[in-house]
Design an enzyme around this catalytic site. Structure first.
Site, PDB file in Angstrom:
ATOM      1  N   THR A   1       4.161   2.020   2.491  1.00  0.00           N
ATOM      2  CA  THR A   1       5.499   2.124   1.736  1.00  0.00           C
ATOM      3  C   THR A   1       6.266   3.034   2.588  1.00  0.00           C
ATOM      4  O   THR A   1       7.314   2.773   2.859  1.00  0.00           O
ATOM      5  CB  THR A   1       5.372   2.467   0.231  1.00  0.00           C
ATOM      6  OG1 THR A   1       4.772   1.314  -0.425  1.00  0.00           O
ATOM      7  CG2 THR A   1       6.741   2.730  -0.282  1.00  0.00           C
TER       8      THR A   1
ATOM      9  N   GLY B   1       0.746  -1.181  -0.228  1.00  0.00           N
ATOM     10  CA  GLY B   1      -0.028  -0.091   0.008  1.00  0.00           C
ATOM     11  C   GLY B   1       0.903   1.228  -0.216  1.00  0.00           C
ATOM     12  O   GLY B   1       2.136   1.227   0.388  1.00  0.00           O
ATOM     13  N   CYS B   2       0.168   2.254  -0.431  1.00  0.00           N
ATOM     14  CA  CYS B   2       0.908   3.663  -0.527  1.00  0.00           C
ATOM     15  C   CYS B   2       1.619   4.045   0.838  1.00  0.00           C
ATOM     16  O   CYS B   2       2.694   4.469   1.132  1.00  0.00           O
ATOM     17  CB  CYS B   2       0.248   4.737  -1.274  1.00  0.00           C
ATOM     18  SG  CYS B   2      -1.416   4.913  -0.665  1.00  0.00           S
ATOM     19  N   TYR B   3       0.561   4.300   1.950  1.00  0.00           N
ATOM     20  CA  TYR B   3       1.035   4.521   3.099  1.00  0.00           C
ATOM     21  C   TYR B   3       1.959   3.867   3.683  1.00  0.00           C
ATOM     22  O   TYR B   3       3.034   3.966   4.509  1.00  0.00           O
ATOM     23  CB  TYR B   3      -0.146   4.827   4.185  1.00  0.00           C
ATOM     24  CG  TYR B   3      -1.181   5.992   3.703  1.00  0.00           C
ATOM     25  CD1 TYR B   3      -0.764   7.210   3.811  1.00  0.00           C
ATOM     26  CD2 TYR B   3      -2.459   5.747   3.297  1.00  0.00           C
ATOM     27  CE1 TYR B   3      -1.626   8.324   3.615  1.00  0.00           C
ATOM     28  CE2 TYR B   3      -3.428   6.763   3.088  1.00  0.00           C
ATOM     29  CZ  TYR B   3      -3.009   8.099   3.399  1.00  0.00           C
ATOM     30  OH  TYR B   3      -3.712   9.033   3.028  1.00  0.00           O
TER      31      TYR B   3
END
Length: 307
Positions: A117, A113-115
């Site tokens: 990461t 996921g972006c967060y």
């Protein structure tokens, strides 16, 4: 010989950006379905079985269905949804954390996921080094561009001109928490405060640490040197050598697949802020998928990336 790629969900934001990063790359040929074919299960199944690598840019339930449709084939899968991030038999597609060799040898890879990461890039090396205890009560304050919320949130920000900021996840239990806990190795999920701002792309993830509350003395040099050593060979993750006066996001930012890490420590060494800046559509989604694809195909890790 080219590698056949099928992007299942190619019409969505992540799928479109993946396709853009594959444009002009002679190593790959794309299996493309029109609107009607994408809705036909038999045609999708045939595409999934015909591909060498399928990249799933779908909601979780549809991604699970796609994996079931691909059963019985030799197709390797990169799943950009959150459906398989902590699932058995899936490799977590964060090469810097799990190792490039592990990704290269895997049949099933789940994009981070972006967060997570940003959080994992900061915290995991420090936990592994023993500088941060697994029992520490971590918290995460993060802001993202609205593109991370998919078409519905994109439309909302575009159609509500006065909407500047949105914080959410107020009931806790955010779907990113399991991977944040699992791959950092901490004892429990962090307190996670995600927010969205009126910018299309970009992300800042900020993890505060009370150094004076740690069982041992940890200094700014300890934090900085550990991160420097961990990412010394990474072409995508850069640890800032100095601290800027501010960290900003821009409304008109261009696609970017890198990741910047910053260590901010108080003069008395009592507390710190660990900060990551990335593109939620880049290293946080499409760029990460292309990085994993390159590794799985034995190609240069950064080929086609925006760095």
């Amino acid at each position: 010989m080219t590698t056949k790629i099928f992007i299942d969900g190619a019409a969505g934001t992540t799928g479109l950006e993946i396709r853009d990063r594959l444009t002009g790359r002679e190593e790959f040929s794309l299996i493309v379905l029109d609107d009607a074919q994408r809705k036909d299960e038999a045609t999708r199944k045939d595409a999934l079985h015909s591909a060498d690598v399928a990249i799933l840019c779908l909601p979780d339930a549809a991604a699970i269905e796609a994996v079931q449709l691909a059963e019985g084939s030799d197709t390797r899968i990169i799943d950009a949804s959150s459906a398989h991030r902590v699932a058995d038999d899936w490799t977590y597609g964060f090469p810097e954390i799990v190792g490039q060799d592990h990704v290269a040898q895997s049949q099933l890879v789940s994009n981070p996921g972006c967060y997570p990461t940003g959080f994992l890039a900061l915290v995991t090396p420090l936990v592994r080094a023993g500088l941060l205890p697994t029992s520490y009560p971590f918290s995460v304050n993060a802001v993202s561009g609205y593109s991370g919320g998919g078409n519905a949130l994109i439309d909302r920000f575009n159609n509500e001109p006065n909407l500047a900021f949105r914080t959410y996840g107020l009931a806790h239990g955010h779907k990113h928490l399991p991977e944040m806990q699992t791959y950092s190795g901490i004892d429990g999920p962090p307190v996670f405060s995600p927010s969205v701002i009126a910018a299309h792309r970009g992300m800042v993830v900020d993890t505060p640490i009370v150094l004076s509350a740690l069982p041992g003395r940890v200094t700014s040099s300890d934090l900085q040197n550990t991160l420097n050593e961990f990412y010394a060979s990474s072409p995508l993750v850069k640890v800032a050598s100095g601290l800027p006066s501010e960290i900003t996001l821009s409304q008109g930012a261009e696609p970017w697949d890198g990741l910047e890490l910053f260590v901010s420590v108080a003069a008395d060494q009592s507390h710190a802020r660990l900060i990551a800046r990335l593109d939620n559509l880049g290293k946080g989604a499409s760029g990460a998928a292309i990085q994993n694809l390159n590794i799985m195909c034995g190609l240069p890790e950064t080929a086609g990336l925006r760095i």
